[in-house]
Design a protein around this motif. Structure first.
Motif, mmCIF file in Angstrom:
data_model
loop_
_atom_site.group_PDB
_atom_site.id
_atom_site.type_symbol
_atom_site.label_atom_id
_atom_site.label_comp_id
_atom_site.label_asym_id
_atom_site.label_seq_id
_atom_site.Cartn_x
_atom_site.Cartn_y
_atom_site.Cartn_z
ATOM 1 N N ARG A 84 0.831 -1.202 0.000
ATOM 2 C CA ARG A 84 0.000 0.000 0.000
ATOM 3 C C ARG A 84 0.869 1.257 0.000
ATOM 4 N N ARG A 87 1.973 1.909 -3.401
ATOM 5 C CA ARG A 87 0.870 2.439 -4.218
ATOM 6 C C ARG A 87 0.472 3.836 -3.776
ATOM 7 N N GLU A 89 -0.863 4.677 -0.777
ATOM 8 C CA GLU A 89 -2.138 4.617 -0.059
ATOM 9 C C GLU A 89 -1.993 4.843 1.444
ATOM 10 N N VAL A 90 -0.791 4.715 1.990
ATOM 11 C CA VAL A 90 -0.557 4.921 3.415
ATOM 12 C C VAL A 90 0.759 5.668 3.583
ATOM 13 N N TYR A 114 -7.497 15.013 -2.049
ATOM 14 C CA TYR A 114 -6.505 13.996 -1.696
ATOM 15 C C TYR A 114 -6.967 13.159 -0.502
ATOM 16 N N GLN A 117 -9.374 10.538 -1.531
ATOM 17 C CA GLN A 117 -8.754 9.434 -2.264
ATOM 18 C C GLN A 117 -7.839 8.591 -1.376
ATOM 19 N N ARG A 118 -7.168 9.250 -0.424
ATOM 20 C CA ARG A 118 -6.164 8.572 0.400
ATOM 21 C C ARG A 118 -6.427 8.871 1.876
ATOM 22 N N ASP A 120 -6.021 7.152 4.458
ATOM 23 C CA ASP A 120 -5.067 6.581 5.408
ATOM 24 C C ASP A 120 -3.698 7.248 5.364
ATOM 25 N N GLN A 286 0.899 11.012 -6.163
ATOM 26 C CA GLN A 286 -0.558 11.001 -6.026
ATOM 27 C C GLN A 286 -1.080 12.385 -5.683
#
Length: 297
Positions: A84, A87, A89-90, A114, A117-118, A120, A286
């Motif tokens: 993650r 990617r 994501e964290v 943002y 979308q994210r 975490d 991102q």
């Protein structure tokens, strides 16, 4: 000991049958038996009681099963966590911004998108002058920064992408003879006293003010220095001079102050986002994907 040994052990412990465990693991039964035997030898304890009719866990095996499951679960979480992270994501994203940015829609909009979308990813936001952001980004203390950079040199190790133009406004006392004008040029302000930032804070606006005044045919007369835009506006209200500030600060309403458009070419301040050159942090990528293209203010 390897994780595969723990997986083999757990499969046998749950199936209590070497043949079924081997099928579950997609390996042969003899190699599985050899691996379990090697594990017991390495631990120096017997994990299973084996007879021709049954396989059962020993007390040590039952205790080891609890630990093995916990280790495999933690290993699985670790693998998923780093995937993650890869990617984007964290993790944590450290962002710098200049003091005028919260008066625009740029920061709230990109942060809101943002976070949707994210959710975490932890956002750590820090208000800093542009040169301080450059230093912090180079040192790894910030991942990216929203900077004002007209009149400033960008450090060689950074990339700055322009995302917005903010036109400048002349901040003038409402009782000033020029306050009734719909628009002013810098030439109209010859002889006026200016309130501006210290050159050391590096906003770029002090340099731009001088450049615009020189193009209009005069050297600006600086009468007051203030490090905060709201302080400058308050000093204008007190009749101590005029100031040149980005248009978003028009939302600061102080009695006795007017904000007038400036007609001179180049009377705008650029907003950019600064990052380290070659930064492959997926969190940064991102975040940048949420930025809108530059617009003329």
């Amino acid at each position: 000991m390897e994780l595969r040994h723990l997986r083999y052990f757990v499969a046998v412990a749950e199936e209590l049958n070497f043949t079924r465990a081997a099928e579950r693991l997609h390996i042969g039964q003899p190699p599985l038996s050899q691996q379990i035997q090697a594990l017991e030898e390495k631990l120096g304890v017997q994990l299973f009681e084996r007879t021709k009719r049954r396989v059962a866990l020993t007390p040590a095996g039952q205790r080891f099963l609890e630990h093995a499951r916990r280790v495999l679960e933690q290993a699985g979480r670790a693998v998923e966590d780093v995937r993650r992270m890869a990617r984007g994501e964290v993790g944590e994203l450290k962002i710098g911004f200049t003091s005028s940015l919260p008066f625009t829609a740029v920061l709230p909009n990109v942060v809101r998108r943002y976070r949707e979308q994210r959710p975490d990813v932890t956002l750590n936001l820090r208000e800093m002058f542009t040169p301080d952001q450059y230093t912090a980004i180079e040192a790894g203390e910030l991942d990216l920064g929203f900077v004002r950079y007209t009149g400033l040199e960008t450090p060689a190790g950074l990339d700055v992408r322009e995302i917005h133009h903010d036109p400048l406004r002349l901040v003038i006392n409402a009782a000033h003879p020029l306050a009734s004008r719909p628009v002013l040029s810098l030439a109209d302000l010859h002889g006026e006293g200016f309130i501006t930032y210290p050159i050391t804070v590096g906003t770029g606006l002090t340099i731009l003010l001088r450049e615009l005044c020189l193009k209009a045919g005069f050297e600006p007369r600086i009468v007051q220095i203030a490090g905060e835009a709201t302080t400058q506006i308050g000093l204008v209200a007190a009749g101590l001079g005029v100031a040149l500030l980005p248009a978003p600060l028009e939302c600061v309403r102080i009695e006795g102050v007017r904000y007038l458009p400036v007609s001179d070419a180049g009377a705008y301040l650029s907003l950019g986002v600064a990052t380290r050159k070659g930064d492959r942090n997926p969190l940064v990528a991102q975040f940048l994907s949420n930025l809108e293209p530059p617009r003329e203010g």
